[in-house]
Motif scaffolding. Sequence first.
Motif, PDB file in Angstrom:
ATOM      1  N   ILE A   1      -8.931   7.763  11.192  1.00 47.33           N
ATOM      2  CA  ILE A   1      -7.966   6.805  10.665  1.00 47.33           C
ATOM      3  C   ILE A   1      -7.028   6.404  11.801  1.00 47.33           C
ATOM      4  CG2 ILE A   1      -6.179   6.423   8.936  1.00 47.33           C
ATOM      5  CD1 ILE A   1      -7.277   8.951   7.483  1.00 47.33           C
ATOM      6  N   PRO A   2      -6.935   5.121  12.145  1.00 49.98           N
ATOM      7  CA  PRO A   2      -5.963   4.710  13.160  1.00 49.98           C
ATOM      8  C   PRO A   2      -4.539   5.001  12.672  1.00 49.98           C
ATOM      9  CG  PRO A   2      -7.504   2.929  12.670  1.00 49.98           C
ATOM     10  CD  PRO A   2      -7.721   4.004  11.655  1.00 49.98           C
ATOM     11  N   ALA A   3      -3.658   5.400  13.586  1.00 50.89           N
ATOM     12  CA  ALA A   3      -2.307   5.791  13.177  1.00 50.89           C
ATOM     13  C   ALA A   3      -1.260   5.274  14.148  1.00 50.89           C
ATOM     14  CB  ALA A   3      -2.213   7.313  13.095  1.00 50.89           C
TER      15      ALA A   3
ATOM     16  N   TYR B   1       2.076   6.352  10.155  1.00 48.31           N
ATOM     17  CA  TYR B   1       1.624   5.215   9.350  1.00 48.31           C
ATOM     18  C   TYR B   1       0.124   5.044   9.588  1.00 48.31           C
ATOM     19  CZ  TYR B   1       6.580   3.943   9.241  1.00 48.31           C
ATOM     20  OH  TYR B   1       7.938   3.947   9.078  1.00 48.31           O
ATOM     21  N   MET B   2      -0.656   5.013   8.505  1.00 47.98           N
ATOM     22  CA  MET B   2      -2.103   4.843   8.615  1.00 47.98           C
ATOM     23  C   MET B   2      -2.590   3.826   7.600  1.00 47.98           C
ATOM     24  SD  MET B   2      -2.765   8.821   9.090  1.00 47.98           S
ATOM     25  CE  MET B   2      -1.081   9.172   8.680  1.00 47.98           C
ATOM     26  N   ASP B   3      -3.434   2.919   8.037  1.00 46.02           N
ATOM     27  CA  ASP B   3      -4.016   1.931   7.135  1.00 46.02           C
ATOM     28  C   ASP B   3      -5.191   2.564   6.397  1.00 46.02           C
ATOM     29  OD1 ASP B   3      -2.234  -0.001   7.958  1.00 46.02           O
ATOM     30  OD2 ASP B   3      -3.571  -0.798   9.492  1.00 46.02           O
ATOM     31  N   VAL B   4      -5.129   2.498   5.085  1.00 47.48           N
ATOM     32  CA  VAL B   4      -6.196   3.035   4.236  1.00 47.48           C
ATOM     33  C   VAL B   4      -6.534   2.010   3.146  1.00 47.48           C
ATOM     34  CG1 VAL B   4      -5.787   5.484   4.686  1.00 47.48           C
ATOM     35  CG2 VAL B   4      -4.474   4.345   2.920  1.00 47.48           C
ATOM     36  N   PRO B   5      -6.994   0.822   3.560  1.00 49.18           N
ATOM     37  CA  PRO B   5      -7.224  -0.232   2.579  1.00 49.18           C
ATOM     38  C   PRO B   5      -8.284   0.158   1.553  1.00 49.18           C
ATOM     39  CG  PRO B   5      -8.229  -0.801   4.670  1.00 49.18           C
ATOM     40  CD  PRO B   5      -7.429   0.443   4.891  1.00 49.18           C
TER      41      PRO B   5
ATOM     42  N   ALA C   1       4.412  12.364   1.521  1.00 48.45           N
ATOM     43  CA  ALA C   1       3.438  11.302   1.772  1.00 48.45           C
ATOM     44  C   ALA C   1       3.452  10.332   0.606  1.00 48.45           C
ATOM     45  CB  ALA C   1       2.045  11.898   1.943  1.00 48.45           C
ATOM     46  N   LYS C   2       3.266   9.047   0.948  1.00 45.11           N
ATOM     47  CA  LYS C   2       3.124   8.043  -0.103  1.00 45.11           C
ATOM     48  C   LYS C   2       2.104   7.016   0.359  1.00 45.11           C
ATOM     49  CE  LYS C   2       6.865   4.941   1.251  1.00 45.11           C
ATOM     50  NZ  LYS C   2       8.056   4.245   0.863  1.00 45.11           N
ATOM     51  N   CYS C   3       1.416   6.442  -0.601  1.00 44.89           N
ATOM     52  CA  CYS C   3       0.413   5.435  -0.316  1.00 44.89           C
ATOM     53  C   CYS C   3       0.768   4.187  -1.108  1.00 44.89           C
ATOM     54  CB  CYS C   3      -0.973   5.948  -0.700  1.00 44.89           C
ATOM     55  SG  CYS C   3      -2.295   4.830  -0.229  1.00 44.89           S
ATOM     56  N   GLU C   4       1.121   3.114  -0.380  1.00 42.30           N
ATOM     57  CA  GLU C   4       1.507   1.857  -1.008  1.00 42.30           C
ATOM     58  C   GLU C   4       0.865   0.701  -0.279  1.00 42.30           C
ATOM     59  OE1 GLU C   4       5.741   1.388  -0.962  1.00 42.30           O
ATOM     60  OE2 GLU C   4       5.983   2.214  -2.953  1.00 42.30           O
TER      61      GLU C   4
ATOM     62  N   LEU D   1      -0.772   4.421   4.179  1.00 42.41           N
ATOM     63  CA  LEU D   1      -0.347   5.796   3.927  1.00 42.41           C
ATOM     64  C   LEU D   1       0.785   6.103   4.895  1.00 42.41           C
ATOM     65  CD1 LEU D   1      -0.737   8.624   2.651  1.00 42.41           C
ATOM     66  CD2 LEU D   1      -2.321   9.111   4.530  1.00 42.41           C
ATOM     67  N   THR D   2       1.919   6.592   4.354  1.00 42.14           N
ATOM     68  CA  THR D   2       3.068   6.972   5.169  1.00 42.14           C
ATOM     69  C   THR D   2       3.316   8.455   4.960  1.00 42.14           C
ATOM     70  OG1 THR D   2       4.020   4.771   4.868  1.00 42.14           O
ATOM     71  CG2 THR D   2       5.493   6.508   5.657  1.00 42.14           C
ATOM     72  N   VAL D   3       3.247   9.220   6.030  1.00 34.40           N
ATOM     73  CA  VAL D   3       3.499  10.663   5.978  1.00 34.40           C
ATOM     74  C   VAL D   3       4.750  10.935   6.798  1.00 34.40           C
ATOM     75  CG1 VAL D   3       2.602  12.960   6.492  1.00 34.40           C
ATOM     76  CG2 VAL D   3       1.032  11.150   5.771  1.00 34.40           C
ATOM     77  N   VAL D   4       5.735  11.605   6.181  1.00 34.75           N
ATOM     78  CA  VAL D   4       6.998  11.905   6.848  1.00 34.75           C
ATOM     79  C   VAL D   4       7.097  13.419   7.033  1.00 34.75           C
ATOM     80  CG1 VAL D   4       9.514  11.748   6.706  1.00 34.75           C
ATOM     81  CG2 VAL D   4       8.092   9.884   5.810  1.00 34.75           C
TER      82      VAL D   4
END
Length: 160
Positions: free
Chosen positions: A50-52, A64-68, A132-135, A139-142
């Motif tokens: 996953i690119p980050a 921040y990771m794109d997970v379309p 973590a949240k996915c919107e 995907l945003t992991v803090v």
Amino acid sequence: MSRVVADSNGFVGDWASAVSQLFNFPESGEKLMSTSRPPQSNENKGVLSIPADILETPKEYIFYMDVPGLSKSDIQVTVEDENTLVIRSGGKRKREDGEEGCKYLRLERRVPQKLLRKFRLPENANVSAITAKCENGVLTVVVEKLPPANKPKTVEVTVS
């Protein structure tokens, strides 16, 4: 073998230093850039990385990771070996099936079977405080930072 690079600003150094300067990686950020890739075996066949993007703030690290096409139930975020952040998904993006008699003329978007990314966290990462949240396909992991350790006080002792 290390190549020496010289630029118009007078910078002289090896290739790794030049790349680091070019992208302006902070020292603590370089530790986060040390990621491990899944070994290529039959078990991990079809696994994509996953690119980050990684942002460091004074109080936390934010990934921040794109997970379309994936929902939050398709994604697992864990910590392994006390300091390795692992993000994986076994979920599959679904292609829209057209109406009967319709066919795709071109398929360029990859539909991965599995996604996996591992990050070695720095020592000041609080692995007990990760959210973590996915919107909207992101995907945003803090990962919160631990407060700085108190420096030992120096006490002067007089010698008699």
